[in-house]
Design an enzyme around this catalytic site. Structure first.
Site, short mmCIF file in Angstrom:
data_model
loop_
_atom_site.label_atom_id
_atom_site.label_comp_id
_atom_site.label_asym_id
_atom_site.label_seq_id
_atom_site.Cartn_x
_atom_site.Cartn_y
_atom_site.Cartn_z
N SER A 4 0.83 -1.20 0.00
CA SER A 4 0.00 0.00 0.00
C SER A 4 0.87 1.26 0.00
O SER A 4 0.38 2.34 -0.26
CB SER A 4 -0.90 0.00 1.24
N CYS B 213 2.98 -6.11 9.93
CA CYS B 213 2.72 -5.07 8.93
C CYS B 213 4.09 -4.64 8.44
O CYS B 213 5.01 -4.42 9.25
CB CYS B 213 1.99 -3.89 9.57
N1 DGL Z 1 2.07 -2.41 4.91
C1 DGL Z 1 0.81 -3.01 4.96
C2 DGL Z 1 0.81 -4.33 5.72
O1 DGL Z 1 1.84 -4.99 5.78
C3 DGL Z 1 -0.44 -2.20 5.19
C4 DGL Z 1 -0.41 -0.80 5.70
C5 DGL Z 1 -1.73 -0.09 5.40
O2 DGL Z 1 -1.87 0.35 4.27
O3 DGL Z 1 -2.61 -0.03 6.27
O4 DGL Z 1 -0.19 -4.73 6.22
#
Ligand code: DGL
Length: 286
Positions: A48, A218
């Protein structure tokens, strides 16, 4: 001038701003009109935003001859506060884009999108690698108490993808929804007091959970590791990983190239990715 001419039908992208960047059927790239690079074999990497660069770094280290096409969906970030159907539709679009760029394989460097990896594998005829299953395997090897904490976006926590997978290995999960952390990484404000407050608020009860491993579920969170670590009380911090396996297309001896695309503003993506090193994002409309 950041205008874009973009057409899936012709499989071409023309990006102004001094750089001309053309993808055609032969996948020839002209960068700054001076360098011509032929990338016939891409590995697409999507997230994202800039968090997925933490996974890209691992991939570049482990597979230096691969060519990577990193796509930060910054215009649609954050994913973690969106509905499952919105996230899935968006990721489907990104994969179509990657297929249009002749990507041979795709790494979903995003946990929130990895929730849909099985569905996406059934829909798209290309190898798709996620980060949830490999990270679960990693944490299962680390935990002795079989009780771990998961720090992830609200959507990842709500999907229960981690919780279900870990339960299959007899591991119990205490989950902490931490979507509030993501914008700090996307705007390069991870060292602010505001960010400390957000971390404090989300993780205040982590110490009471009696876990011996904490998953940074994340891809943005390794960038806040210093802020998160004081709350983990000595439990091992486990970052996400993927099981990407290059096939014949990554076996060359030459050093691979990486191109960085963002659906958001180039300037903001470059700013957010300063920690990564030399990076020049090019805007693309998707
Ligand atoms: N970097 C993403 C993940 O590993 C998501 C971050 C987001 O856009 O909320 O879940």
């Amino acid at each position: 001038m950041n205008s874009i001419v973009h057409s899936y039908a012709q499989l071409s992208l023309i990006v102004s701003r001094g750089a001309v960047f053309v993808v055609n059927f032969a996948t020839l790239f002209f960068i700054n009109c001076t360098v011509m690079v032929s990338f016939n074999n891409w590995v697409g990497v999507i997230d994202s935003g800039v968090g997925g660069l933490t996974i890209l770094k691992q991939l570049q280290r482990d597979f230096p001859s691969c060519n990577f096409l990193y796509l930060a969906d910054s215009a649609y970030c954050p994913y973690g506060t969106k509905l499952p159907s919105q996230i899935l539709q968006r990721v489907q679009l990104l994969i179509q884009f990657m297929q249009g760029c002749s990507a041979q394989a795709l790494v979903i460097a995003c946990n929130t999108a990895s929730v849909y990896a099985d569905t996406l594998r059934q829909q798209f005829g290309m190898p798709i690698y996620d980060v949830i299953a490999p990270t679960c395997e990693r944490v299962t090897q680390v935990t002795k108490s079989k009780r771990v904490a998961l720090l992830a976006t609200n959507a990842t926590v709500a999907s229960r993808a981690y919780q279900r997978k870990l339960k299959e290995s007899g591991v119990a999960t205490v989950a902490f929804p931490c979507s509030t952390f993501v914008p700090f990484v996307e705007t390069n404000r991870g060292d602010t007091d505001e960010c400390s407050e957000a971390v404090n608020k989300a993780l205040a009860n982590l110490a009471k959970c009696n876990v011996d491993a904490v998953i940074l579920g994340c891809t943005h969170f390794p960038l806040l590791r210093k802020k998160i670590a004081p709350f983990t009380c000595g439990a091992e911090i486990v970052e996400c990983c993927t099981h990407f396996q290059p096939t014949c297309f990554c076996n060359g001896e030459t050093v691979g190239q990486t191109v960085f695309l963002t659906t958001g503003e180039e300037k903001q993506a470059n700013h957010a990715a300063q920690w990564y090193g030399e990076v020049h994002f090019v805007h693309v409309d998707i």
